[in-house]
Design a protein around this motif. Structure first.
Motif, PDB file in Angstrom:
ATOM      1  N   PHE A 146      48.812  46.844  52.238  1.00 20.73           N
ATOM      2  CA  PHE A 146      48.650  46.092  51.083  1.00 20.73           C
ATOM      3  C   PHE A 146      47.471  45.448  51.154  1.00 20.73           C
ATOM      4  O   PHE A 146      47.398  44.725  50.155  1.00 20.73           O
ATOM      5  N   GLU A 147      47.516  44.412  52.485  1.00 26.09           N
ATOM      6  CA  GLU A 147      46.180  44.094  52.259  1.00 26.09           C
ATOM      7  C   GLU A 147      45.116  44.422  52.298  1.00 26.09           C
ATOM      8  O   GLU A 147      44.288  43.526  51.588  1.00 26.09           O
ATOM      9  N   ALA A 148      44.515  44.854  52.002  1.00 28.87           N
ATOM     10  CA  ALA A 148      43.517  46.144  52.194  1.00 28.87           C
ATOM     11  C   ALA A 148      43.224  46.442  50.525  1.00 28.87           C
ATOM     12  O   ALA A 148      42.229  46.308  50.518  1.00 28.87           O
ATOM     13  N   ASN A 149      44.496  46.715  49.355  1.00 32.24           N
ATOM     14  CA  ASN A 149      43.912  47.110  48.644  1.00 32.24           C
ATOM     15  C   ASN A 149      43.808  45.722  47.644  1.00 32.24           C
ATOM     16  O   ASN A 149      43.144  45.896  47.477  1.00 32.24           O
ATOM     17  N   ARG A 150      44.486  44.818  47.954  1.00 37.33           N
ATOM     18  CA  ARG A 150      44.068  43.511  47.955  1.00 37.33           C
ATOM     19  C   ARG A 150      42.258  42.878  47.925  1.00 37.33           C
ATOM     20  O   ARG A 150      42.281  42.092  46.906  1.00 37.33           O
TER      21      ARG A 150
END
Length: 461
Positions: free
Chosen positions: A288-292
């Motif tokens: 999720f943080e990578a997409n962010r």
């Protein structure tokens, strides 16, 4: 100096239920691009001559298809990319690729996201002392949004990081309970200022000399017998039939076990500078943080006309794929939406990742959710902080918070595996140190993104 690169693609079971037999980890989309795109692009910027993408034989056709029809055709890259299916430990993967490795090489995972220029890593390795056989990259996690339970920092022993050329000396799992850490005195005599780091995470990015394939482990030489091939046709070697982290550990130990030798191979140690971001997608929260991170770095791209033709409102902080259709009064903020999705009327999305082919009914609200490929969400659904497995049907009127929505089958339960991480071979240690279990030595997730409190993708902890 010319470099090759090897990208290792693991099964990614810690990313369940997002991964599946039809969507392997290497092809899991991050900001609408397959995960393996990012290390390939990093290699291209590094100027490597060729890349080998090593994955399990079961997913080789899918990964090969993407590399041929997706990456090569769209990037126009002159870099040679070859996909090879190998079902063995990561150390054995490297050993079995030795005939294809003609130069010094960069070893990479398929799941890292960084803005660290590859030239910095390469230059650090080039400037190391003469007998350096490899340089490994470590990093610190600073992201509160990543579940700390998924991070598995080892006890990494090295010379002081303030030294001109820090050296990796040993790797241990953290002691359990009140157990003690046994460190060899032969190491402490030679390196009395050795430092034990408890928070550094292994990036699994290594720049290696080609001669590592000829490294002598202890008193033995890692050369297989001429008839040493298993049922899969893989060459065997006891010194390489282990996870790559174990190989690195053994090389590091050899540098001080054989202290009287004038020429000895050493592993060097480099920490990602704090001004750069680095994270690995080894958990749902890290994914999720990578997409962010990618969404923050991506310049505004006008959404396709099909998405706005009927009056849908799409924020400039969002990314929408080709062929996606949205009805009137639908609003999308701080979200990534894949291709060929269909949204009904009066839908509200905030801080979400929606993959390809998702169908959403009328009056649906999604906050900080990950929605897998081909999911159907019927009308009047409210989801917050949820992860939805691909092809799942969310029935009308469902209201859920911080849950994983997935379907279960008897076959799936019987075939499930919790071994996304590599495990140390407890019998490969020739001294009296504690046996090492790589379930705790796993190279871990996430790091380095400054969380500026913008609540973008802020899933509940």
């Amino acid at each position: 100096m010319e470099f090759q690169a090897i990208i290792l693609c693991g099964p990614g079971s810690d990313l369940a239920p997002l991964v599946s037999p039809t969507l392997p980890k290497a092809l899991l989309p991050i900001a609408n691009k397959p995960m393996v795109y990012y290390p390939l692009e990093w290699c291209q910027r590094a100027g490597v001559s060729s890349v080998i993408v090593a994955c399990s034989s079961g997913v080789e056709p899918m990964v090969s298809q993407y590399v041929t029809l997706g990456y090569n055709s769209t990037q126009g890259s002159k870099m040679k990319v070859e996909v090879i299916g190998l079902d063995c430990e990561t150390g054995m993967i490297i050993w079995n690729l030795k005939d294809k490795i003609k130069h010094d090489f960069i070893l990479l995972p398929c799941d890292f996201i960084t803005d660290l220029p590859p030239q910095i890593v390469v230059d650090v390795h080039r400037n190391q002392p003469l007998h350096t056989i490899g340089t490994g990259l470590w990093y610190k996690n600073t992201l509160d949004s990543i579940d700390k339970k998924t991070l598995k920092p080892n006890l990494t022993i090295h010379t002081p990081s303030s030294a001109l050329h820090p050296q990796l000396l040993d790797i241990y799992p953290p002691p359990k309970g009140n157990s003690q850490l046994h460190v060899r005195m032969s190491m402490l005599w030679e390196y009395p200022q050795a430092t034990i780091s408890t928070s550094l995470l292994e990036s699994f990015v290594y720049v290696m000399s080609r001669r590592v394939l000829d490294h002598e482990f202890g008193d033995s030489v890692a050369v297989p017998s001429t008839n040493a091939a298993d049922k899969n046709g893989l060459l065997e070697s006891k010194d390489w039939k282990k996870p790559w982290t174990t190989v690195i550990r053994d090389i590091s130990r050899d540098s001080w076990r054989r202290a009287k030798e004038s020429e000895r191979d050493t592993m060097r140690f480099f920490i990602v500078p704090k001004e750069y971001n680095f994270l690995r997608c080894q958990s749902i929260s890290a994914y999720f943080e990578a997409n962010r991170l990618i969404l923050k770095q991506t310049p505004f791209a006008r959404p396709p006309q099909t998405a706005v033709a009927k009056g849908a409102a799409i924020g400039r902080d969002s990314l929408v794929g080709i062929g996606t259709e949205m009805e009137e009064k639908t609003s999308v903020k701080r979200s990534i939406v894949g291709a060929d999705c269909k949204f009904g009327r009066e839908c509200r999305l905030s801080g979400c990742v929606v993959m390809d082919g998702v169908i959403i009914g009328d009056n649906v609200q999604l906050d900080n959710c990950i929605i897998g490929n081909g999911v159907v969400i019927e009308s009047r659904v409210r989801l917050a902080g949820c992860t939805v497995e691909g092809r799942y049907i969310v029935r009308s009127g469902t209201q859920s918070k911080n849950e994983v929505l997935r379907g279960y089958s008897v076959e799936g339960l019987l075939n499930s595996s919790d071994e996304d991480i590599e495990e140390y071979d407890e019998d490969d240690d020739s001294d009296d140190d504690e046996n090492i279990n790589e379930s705790e030595l796993e190279e871990s997730d996430g790091e380095g993104i400054s969380d500026d409190d913008d609540d973008l993708f802020d899933r509940g902890r």
